[in-house]
Design an enzyme around this catalytic site. Structure first.
Site, mmCIF file in Angstrom:
data_model
loop_
_atom_site.group_PDB
_atom_site.id
_atom_site.type_symbol
_atom_site.label_atom_id
_atom_site.label_comp_id
_atom_site.label_asym_id
_atom_site.label_seq_id
_atom_site.Cartn_x
_atom_site.Cartn_y
_atom_site.Cartn_z
ATOM 1 N N ARG A 106 33.035 13.876 -15.690
ATOM 2 C CA ARG A 106 32.335 13.657 -14.406
ATOM 3 C C ARG A 106 33.187 12.612 -13.809
ATOM 4 O O ARG A 106 34.266 11.922 -14.360
ATOM 5 C CB ARG A 106 30.988 13.068 -14.843
ATOM 6 C CG ARG A 106 30.792 11.535 -15.577
ATOM 7 C CD ARG A 106 29.333 11.347 -15.787
ATOM 8 N NE ARG A 106 29.235 9.970 -16.600
ATOM 9 C CZ ARG A 106 28.200 9.593 -17.094
ATOM 10 N NH1 ARG A 106 26.951 10.102 -16.551
ATOM 11 N NH2 ARG A 106 28.054 8.668 -17.859
ATOM 12 N N CYS A 110 38.314 11.613 -5.800
ATOM 13 C CA CYS A 110 39.040 10.428 -5.403
ATOM 14 C C CYS A 110 38.236 10.089 -3.918
ATOM 15 O O CYS A 110 37.891 10.977 -3.237
ATOM 16 C CB CYS A 110 40.464 10.614 -4.940
ATOM 17 S SG CYS A 110 41.347 9.311 -4.019
ATOM 18 N N ASN A 144 26.014 8.432 -8.528
ATOM 19 C CA ASN A 144 25.830 7.914 -9.470
ATOM 20 C C ASN A 144 26.798 6.939 -10.206
ATOM 21 O O ASN A 144 27.930 7.477 -10.367
ATOM 22 C CB ASN A 144 25.431 9.073 -10.936
ATOM 23 C CG ASN A 144 24.808 8.243 -11.951
ATOM 24 O OD1 ASN A 144 23.728 8.204 -12.049
ATOM 25 N ND2 ASN A 144 25.474 7.877 -12.992
ATOM 26 N N GLU A 145 26.244 5.767 -10.351
ATOM 27 C CA GLU A 145 27.300 4.658 -10.699
ATOM 28 C C GLU A 145 28.735 5.000 -10.285
ATOM 29 O O GLU A 145 29.493 5.176 -10.995
ATOM 30 C CB GLU A 145 27.346 4.843 -12.320
ATOM 31 C CG GLU A 145 25.934 4.235 -12.992
ATOM 32 C CD GLU A 145 26.027 3.960 -14.450
ATOM 33 O OE1 GLU A 145 27.209 4.765 -14.945
ATOM 34 O OE2 GLU A 145 25.150 3.550 -14.846
ATOM 35 N N GLU A 317 18.065 2.774 -14.767
ATOM 36 C CA GLU A 317 18.344 3.285 -16.264
ATOM 37 C C GLU A 317 18.136 1.952 -17.435
ATOM 38 O O GLU A 317 19.035 1.240 -16.902
ATOM 39 C CB GLU A 317 19.792 3.864 -16.408
ATOM 40 C CG GLU A 317 20.000 5.158 -15.626
ATOM 41 C CD GLU A 317 21.172 5.529 -15.664
ATOM 42 O OE1 GLU A 317 22.066 5.438 -16.652
ATOM 43 O OE2 GLU A 317 21.677 6.557 -14.656
ATOM 44 N N TRP A 325 28.012 5.172 -26.530
ATOM 45 C CA TRP A 325 29.196 5.143 -25.550
ATOM 46 C C TRP A 325 30.116 3.878 -26.217
ATOM 47 O O TRP A 325 31.215 3.802 -25.711
ATOM 48 C CB TRP A 325 29.035 5.169 -24.312
ATOM 49 C CG TRP A 325 28.143 4.338 -23.476
ATOM 50 C CD1 TRP A 325 26.686 4.734 -23.208
ATOM 51 C CD2 TRP A 325 27.851 3.239 -23.477
ATOM 52 N NE1 TRP A 325 26.041 4.118 -22.741
ATOM 53 C CE2 TRP A 325 26.811 2.721 -22.816
ATOM 54 C CE3 TRP A 325 28.857 2.041 -23.567
ATOM 55 C CZ2 TRP A 325 26.123 1.439 -22.239
ATOM 56 C CZ3 TRP A 325 28.506 0.651 -23.208
ATOM 57 C CH2 TRP A 325 26.959 0.430 -22.870
ATOM 58 N N GLU A 365 26.101 13.221 -24.598
ATOM 59 C CA GLU A 365 25.178 12.408 -25.015
ATOM 60 C C GLU A 365 24.045 12.533 -26.092
ATOM 61 O O GLU A 365 23.196 12.079 -25.903
ATOM 62 C CB GLU A 365 24.747 11.796 -23.700
ATOM 63 C CG GLU A 365 25.889 10.896 -22.700
ATOM 64 C CD GLU A 365 24.919 10.466 -21.262
ATOM 65 O OE1 GLU A 365 24.031 10.704 -21.198
ATOM 66 O OE2 GLU A 365 26.003 9.794 -20.693
ATOM 67 N N GLN A 366 24.530 13.624 -26.906
ATOM 68 C CA GLN A 366 23.408 13.926 -27.638
ATOM 69 C C GLN A 366 23.127 12.930 -28.865
ATOM 70 O O GLN A 366 21.909 12.884 -29.342
ATOM 71 C CB GLN A 366 23.951 14.999 -28.570
ATOM 72 C CG GLN A 366 25.232 15.001 -29.410
ATOM 73 C CD GLN A 366 25.648 16.344 -29.899
ATOM 74 O OE1 GLN A 366 25.315 16.727 -31.022
ATOM 75 N NE2 GLN A 366 26.583 17.324 -28.931
ATOM 76 N N MET A 367 23.804 11.874 -29.021
ATOM 77 C CA MET A 367 23.454 10.832 -29.857
ATOM 78 C C MET A 367 22.902 9.594 -28.904
ATOM 79 O O MET A 367 22.468 8.445 -29.688
ATOM 80 C CB MET A 367 24.617 10.199 -30.498
ATOM 81 C CG MET A 367 25.196 11.217 -31.484
ATOM 82 S SD MET A 367 24.159 11.754 -32.838
ATOM 83 C CE MET A 367 23.752 10.184 -33.900
ATOM 84 N N HIS A 368 22.514 9.702 -27.750
ATOM 85 C CA HIS A 368 21.969 8.683 -27.010
ATOM 86 C C HIS A 368 20.659 9.183 -26.948
ATOM 87 O O HIS A 368 19.980 10.064 -26.720
ATOM 88 C CB HIS A 368 22.406 8.959 -25.435
ATOM 89 C CG HIS A 368 22.090 7.754 -24.489
ATOM 90 N ND1 HIS A 368 20.587 7.460 -24.432
ATOM 91 C CD2 HIS A 368 22.823 6.851 -23.670
ATOM 92 C CE1 HIS A 368 20.875 6.497 -23.346
ATOM 93 N NE2 HIS A 368 22.051 6.047 -23.176
HETATM 94 C C1 GAL Z 1 24.932 5.364 -17.391
HETATM 95 C C2 GAL Z 1 25.073 6.902 -16.679
HETATM 96 C C3 GAL Z 1 24.297 7.892 -17.407
HETATM 97 C C4 GAL Z 1 24.146 7.792 -18.666
HETATM 98 C C5 GAL Z 1 24.265 6.562 -19.470
HETATM 99 C C6 GAL Z 1 24.130 6.619 -20.762
HETATM 100 O O1 GAL Z 1 26.024 4.886 -17.308
HETATM 101 O O2 GAL Z 1 24.563 6.470 -15.509
HETATM 102 O O3 GAL Z 1 24.296 9.068 -16.596
HETATM 103 O O4 GAL Z 1 25.625 8.417 -18.955
HETATM 104 O O5 GAL Z 1 24.885 5.648 -18.841
HETATM 105 O O6 GAL Z 1 24.159 5.238 -21.468
#
Ligand code: GAL
Length: 653
Positions: A106, A110, A144-145, A317, A325, A365-368
Site C-alpha cells: 500500500r 508519490c 489513511n495514515e 484505531e 508488525w 495482517e492475519q496475525m493482527h
Molecule cells: C495502521 C493502519 C491499519 C493497520 C494497522 C495495523 O497503521 O492504519 O490499516 O495496518 O496499522 O496495526
C-alpha cells in the site's frame, strides 16, 4: 461537549455479505457507535477504470445504519489498484537511492504526482456523490495514515519538478536561493531553478538548508494533497467532520498544517508495537512489554488535541490485542484494551475506535488481533470494549475539557532540522519534549501541547520550549510578554529559518528577556555522562554559555546547566530523568502548581468533573485521595494492574 463513545474499524469487503447484519447487530450490542469503513476498498469500488461498483458500499452502510451505527467513510486513496499503475506508470514514490517503490502492498504513490492527485480527486468526488447523502454517514476519513511506511518523502521525477516550482515560489530569484542555502560554500551555486536536483545521491551531505527545504516541500505536498480531498468532502457535506488518522511518534510532516484543513484530528494508537519499535531503554521495554510506555499514549493524545481544530480529536484505531508488525508482538496485559480507551477519553478523545472488528485470516495482517477472532468468537478485547462502553454510559463521562496550566511547545520543523543535522546522533526535538513531559506526568500535572507559532502564552503558569529549531516572531514576542514561568531547552533558537547560526548566537532572545549566548557545544556520546551537582547528570548535548543570568545548577566540571533570569530558565544541556525531575519539581514549586501524590506506574488526567487514574504497572497500587476529590465513581483506591479508577472532583464542568 457530548459524551465520548466507542467505534470500530470494519471491512465489509473482506466478509460475505450474509455476515454483515449479524456483525452490525453484535457491534451495537457491544455498545459501539461509530464504524469506519472503506479506506482500502478501491479495487472493489472500481475494479477496472470507470467500472464503478459502489452498490455494495451503500448496502453495507444500509445494514450498519439499520442497527443504529454511524459510519465514517474513508477515501480509498492509500491503496491505488493495480490498473492505476498502467494508467500512470510514473506515479510511484521513489526511495532515497532513486528506486521506484513497487506495487503489492500500500501507499505506493508519490504525493507530487499530478495524475494521481487528479485520480484521488475523482474517486473522492464519486464517493461523495454516491454516499454523501446516506443517512448513516457521520463523517469522512481522508486517505489513511499519510506518511506511513516512510512515504512522506519521495525522490521521484514528479517530486523534483514540484520541488523546483516550490523553490521558485519561496525564493523568487535564484540569487535569493543561493544566499539562503549558503551555496557559496563548496561552489554549490545555481544559475537556474531547473538545475536543482533533490538532495539525495549527493557524494556527501547536501546543504542543510536545502535538505530542510526539501522536508518543508514534502510536508507541503501532503497538506496540498489532503486539501484536495477535504475540500471536496466538505463541499458535499459541510455538516460532517473531515478527519484524518495520523500516527504515533510520527513527525515527517507538519500535522498542524494538515489539521487546519480537518474538523477532527485522529491518531492510531498501538502502544505495545510502538514501544517495541521505539528507542526506549531495554529496561523500559521489559517493564512495559505488555502495556506500552506509560507516557507515550498521553503525549500523543495531547499532541493530537493540539492538532485538531478547536481541540477536537479521536483515536481512529486502537490496538485491541497483539499486532503483527513489530519484531515481536506480545499479548497485552488483560485490561489494557480497556485502560488505553479510558486514558484517551481522559485526555479528551471524542471517540476511541478499535482496529479491527474481526481478525482477517488472510493476507499481511492475519496475525493482527481484532475484537473478534477469525472464527467470529469474541477475542479478549471484545469484552473489554463492552465494559468500557457500559462504564462510559453508567458514569455519563464527559464534560468541558479545560485548558491545562502547563504548556509545552511541540514543533515538527524542529524534528526535521535535527534529523538533517543532528551533531549528536540521536538528538531529537521529540525526545526533549518527552524528557520534560514524563516528569510532569509523574507528578500528575496535565499538559497542553502548543504549536510553534503560538502568539499568546497567557493563562499558563509554566511553559516549556524544548530544542526549538528557530523562533517564529509570534512565539518570540509571546515569550517576551509572558508573565509565567518558562523553561527553554538546549538548542532552542540556535538557527535562523535558513538553517544558519543567528548573528547574536543562540538562543537568540533579546537581552532583557535572557542575557545568554551559547558559544560552543560539546556533543558527545550518550554514555559520556557528566554528573550535576546535587543529583542527576547531563550527556549528549552540553552547551558552553556566556551569561549574566543566575546559574542555578552546574555540572561537576563547573559548566552552567540551568541559568535563570527572573522567571525564565534556560537549560543548557540534555538531562537524564533524575535531573529533569529535579528541574521540573523546582519549577512546579516556583509556579505554585501542586503535584499529585501518584504511586509508581500510575498516571492521572482530569477531564471535566472527573480525574481518571490508570495503572500501567504489573502490580496493584493504592491511591491517595487528592484534596479536590469527592470519592470514586469507578474503581477504588486500590487500583489493580492495568486498572482504571475514576474519581469525582469537587469542581469542574
Ligand atoms: C495502521 C493502519 C491499519 C493497520 C494497522 C495495523 O497503521 O492504519 O490499516 O495496518 O496499522 O496495526
Amino acid at each position: 461537549m457530548t459524551s465520548p463513545v466507542l467505534g470500530v474499524c470494519y471491512y465489509p469487503e473482506h466478509w460475505p455479505e450474509a455476515w454483515w447484519a449479524k456483525d452490525a447487530a453484535r457491534m451495537a450490542d457491544v455498545g459501539i457507535v461509530y464504524v469506519r469503513i472503506g479506506e482500502f476498498a478501491w479495487s472493489k469500488l472500481e475494479p477496472t477504470p470507470g467500472d464503478l461498483q459502489f452498490d455494495w458500499l451503500v448496502r453495507a452502510m444500509d445494514v450498519l445504519g439499520q442497527h443504529g451505527l454511524k459510519v465514517i467513510v474513508g477515501t480509498p486513496t492509500a491503496t491505488p489498484p493495480r490498473w492505476m499503475l498502467d494508467r500512470h506508470p510514473d506515479m510511484l514514490a521513489y526511495d532515497e537511492l532513486g528506486h521506484p517503490r513497487g506495487f503489492g502492498s500500500r501507499r505506493h504513490y508519490c504525493f507530487s504526482h499530478e495524475g494521481y492527485r487528479q485520480e484521488s480527486a475523482r474517486i473522492t468526488r464519486l464517493l461523495a456523490d454516491r454516499v454523501g447523502q446516506h443517512p448513516a454517514l457521520a463523517g469522512w476519513q481522508t486517505d489513511n495514515e499519510y506518511g506511513c511506511h516512510a512515504t512522506t518523502v519521495s525522490y521521484s521525477p514528479a517530486a523534483r519538478l514540484g520541488f523546483q516550482r516550490w523553490l521558485k515560489d519561496r525564493y523568487g530569484t535564484i540569487a535569493a536561493l543561493n544566499e539562503a542555502w549558503g551555496a557559496v560554500f563548496w561552489s554549490m551555486e545555481y544559475t537556474r531553478f531547473e538545475q536543482i536536483d533533490l538532495p539525495n545521491l549527493t557524494v556527501t551531505e547536501a546543504a542543510p538548508a536545502a535538505r530542510l527545504d526539501f522536508r518543508r516541500f514534502s510536508s507541503d505536498q501532503i497538506v496540498a494533497y489532503n486539501r484536495i480531498q477535504s475540500d471536496i468532502l466538505r463541499a458535499a457535506r459541510p455538516d460532517l467532520p473531515v478527519i484524518h488518522n495520523f500516527m504515533g511518534r510520527f513527525t515527517d510532516f507538519d500535522h498542524y498544517a494538515v489539521g487546519r484543513d480537518l474538523d477532527v484530528a485522529s491518531w492510531d494508537s498501538y502502544p505495545i508495537g510502538h514501544l517495541a519499535v521505539s528507542t526506549a531503554s531495554a529496561e523500559t521495554k521489559d517493564r512495559y512489554l505488555r502495556q506500552g510506555d506509560l507516557d507515550s499514549q498521553g503525549l500523543q493524545h495531547d499532541i493530537y488535541r493540539a492538532v485538531g481544530p478547536k481541540g477536537r480529536w479521536w483515536v481512529m484505531e486502537q490496538q485491541p490485542g497483539p499486532v503483527n508488525w513489530a519484531r515481536y508482538n506480545p499479548d497485552p496485559l488483560p485490561g489494557m484494551a480497556r485502560l488505553w480507551a479510558w486514558e484517551a477519553f481522559a485526555h479528551g478523545a471524542e471517540v476511541v475506535s478499535y482496529f479491527r472488528w474481526r481478525q482477517a485470516p488472510f493476507a499481511q495482517e492475519q496475525m493482527h488481533a481484532g475484537l473478534l477472532r477469525p472464527d467470529s468468537e469474541p477475542a479478549p478485547g471484545y469484552f473489554e470494549a463492552e465494559q468500557v462502553a457500559a462504564e462510559l454510559k453508567a458514569l455519563g463521562f464527559g464534560g468541558v475539557f479545560a485548558k491545562a496550566r502547563v504548556g509545552i511547545v511541540y514543533d515538527y520543523e524542529s524534528e526535521w532540522a535535527w534529523e538533517v543535522q543532528p551533531q549528536a546522533a540521536g538528538f531529537t526535538h521529540h525526545d526533549q519534549v518527552r524528557a520534560a513531559y514524563g516528569p510532569l506526568r509523574k507528578r500528575g500535572i496535565d499538559v497542553d501541547m502548543l504549536p510553534p507559532d503560538t502568539a499568546d502564552l497567557s493563562g499558563y503558569d509554566l511553559v516549556i520550549i524544548p530544542a526549538l529549531f528557530t523562533w517564529s516572531e509570534a512565539l518570540k514576542s509571546a515569550v517576551a510578554d509572558f508573565r509565567g514561568h518558562l523553561l527553554i531547552g538546549p538548542r532552542t533558537g540556535s538557527k535562523t529559518a535558513n538553517f544558519a547560526i543567528p548573528g547574536g548566537l543562540g538562543p537568540d532572545l533579546p537581552r532583557n528577556v535572557l542575557d545568554l549566548k551559547v558559544t560552543r557545544v560539546d556533543a558527545s556520546r550518550p554514555t559520556d555522562q557528566v554528573a550535576v551537582v546535587g543529583g542527576g547528570s547531563v550527556s549528549l548535548w552540553r552547551e558552553r554559555v556566556e551569561t549574566r543570568g543566575e546559574t542555578k545548577l552546574r555540572d561537576t566540571e563547573g559548566f552552567p546547566v540551568l541559568v535563570a533570569q527572573g522567571k525564565l530558565n534556560y537549560l543548557a544541556a540534555c538531562g537524564d530523568a533524575v535531573l529533569m525531575q529535579r528541574i521540573i519539581d523546582g519549577l512546579l514549586a516556583d509556579a505554585g502548581l501542586t503535584p499529585l501524590d501518584l504511586p509508581e506506574d500510575v498516571r492521572a488526567r482530569v477531564h471535566g468533573q472527573w480525574r481518571v487514574y490508570f495503572n500501567y504497572g504489573l502490580e496493584a497500587r493504592r491511591l491517595t485521595p487528592a484534596a479536590d476529590e469527592r470519592g470514586y465513581a469507578l474503581g477504588g483506591a486500590e487500583i489493580p494492574a492495568a486498572g482504571v479508577t475514576v474519581a469525582r472532583l469537587a469542581t469542574g464542568g
